[in-house]
Design an enzyme around this catalytic site. Sequence first.
Site, PDB file in Angstrom:
ATOM      1  N   LYS A 263       0.986  -1.047  -0.077  1.00 23.76           N
ATOM      2  CA  LYS A 263      -0.014   0.122  -0.269  1.00 23.76           C
ATOM      3  C   LYS A 263       1.317   1.467  -0.061  1.00 23.76           C
ATOM      4  CE  LYS A 263      -3.620  -1.775   2.779  1.00 23.76           C
ATOM      5  NZ  LYS A 263      -4.697  -1.939   2.305  1.00 23.76           N
ATOM      6  N   ASP A 333      -3.197  -7.276  -1.268  1.00 21.47           N
ATOM      7  CA  ASP A 333      -3.208  -6.445  -0.703  1.00 21.47           C
ATOM      8  C   ASP A 333      -5.237  -6.971  -0.545  1.00 21.47           C
ATOM      9  OD1 ASP A 333      -3.888  -4.526   0.570  1.00 21.47           O
ATOM     10  OD2 ASP A 333      -4.109  -3.440  -0.632  1.00 21.47           O
ATOM     11  N   ARG A 337      -9.984 -11.824   1.775  1.00 23.85           N
ATOM     12  CA  ARG A 337     -11.665 -12.652   1.605  1.00 23.85           C
ATOM     13  C   ARG A 337     -10.565 -13.899   0.915  1.00 23.85           C
ATOM     14  NH1 ARG A 337     -11.818  -9.541  -4.552  1.00 23.85           N
ATOM     15  NH2 ARG A 337     -11.479  -7.601  -2.759  1.00 23.85           N
TER      16      ARG A 337
END
Length: 487
Positions: A263, A333, A337
């Site tokens: 990020k 990233d 999930r």
Amino acid sequence: MTTLALSTASPNQAEVDVLVVGLYKGEDGPRLAAGSESVESAFSDLSIALETMGATGAAGTLTSIPSLGRVGAAVVTAVGLGEPKEEGVSAETLRRAAGAAARSAAGKASIGFAIDGDGEALALGALLGAYQFTGYKTDREGHKNPVEKVVLLSATTDVDRVTALADGVRVTRDWANIPANLLPPAEFADQVARRGQEVGLGVEVLDETALAEGGYGGILAVGSGSSQKPRLVRITWRPEGATKHVAFVGKGITFDTGGISIKPSQGMWDMKGDMAGAAAVAGAMLSIARLAPAVNVTAYLALAENMPSSTAYRPGDVVTAYGGKTIEILNTDAEGRIVMSDALARAAEDKPDALYDVATLTGGQVMALGKRTAGLMGTESETERVKRVGTALGEAGWPMPMPEEIRKTMKSPIADVQQCATNLERSGHMLQGGIFLSHFVPEDLPWAHIDIAGPADHGGESYGYIVKGATGFAARTLVGIVEDHLQ
């Protein structure tokens, strides 16, 4: 920690530091709400005095005046309830009003509420509004601690019930506020296990060895780049006589750098709260154990730290989730999930009547619905249930579609499912998350996915019972869902 009490004392004689009355907004100026009659009699000119001080009755506004000995409290605070409605004051209006008043009483020993209405809403709003995460400052000079005691004077409620609900939210907020270096997966799991066992929950913690033996490839992949090893926590509530069974899954990324798909540094510090879904599930389970609904509940917390290193999973990898489905990784990233694929597949094996997952899953949720409304996906019956229950509790959610055209973009040429859309297409990003998760939920299992990326944290000024930092969003909704299954 702020406590709750009931009192039969007349509000004008109550021995509290701050006495709170309700104030409606009217065409001819503000007027006092029911519950404050004895206070109004003691003052005779209370409404006039409040209006002179600028009180309007607008929802959530506060106006304080000294009592000058006319009532037992030293200060009288009027909290705005908005315009009067035929159906009365809503529970959420009372929660927010009480929260605002309780925050204003920081540094005081007690605050009393002389407002008629939903006592649970008043009490819960006050306890949550008074919440503070004190943090790690060594210099506390000038700091005002939260008000010590909330007293209901004109309404009543079940003190044990409200305290159980408030404690579940407060610990949810605490966990999501704790810095990641102080709450890695193993420590988080240990804290949940200790607290859960204290209230009679069954708790099982799978470490990295047990995860490998059990085939939990998603959690292991995400946690592979960190020296802080992943965990899967299973929590059970099994009351006698229960015939229904509900399952929860919570995303617990204790820190998210993005992994190899790292990020930007700006704002990355907020990723200590990427485990807010797991925190909400754990907090709800602690409340459930104390409230003791006759519903079996099984919860899973998928805990990992997503870090870049020579051992981290990579874009292009294929990961085998629990149960055998394979996942092609395009973006490390989109890790939440992946850990949840394991937990959802495992939760489905328990054969619940319905399954609910909670996650700070996608930035797309914030773009689509903002910071206060969760995105809901899944089967219609359960997304509508979550919306109805959450709205009543002040935790809004909105059902979203799972379009076939987006599902098609997530077909992998080399695995059972692609983690996100081909070429990292960001359109419908929130929907991609829900569609991916649906691959790990049996088609005949009622299910709802609750994306709380926005509502889990509040970065602005406090309002109502929401303070800056972690909000504890979804913990109360999960409790409400369990109780709704009793209907």
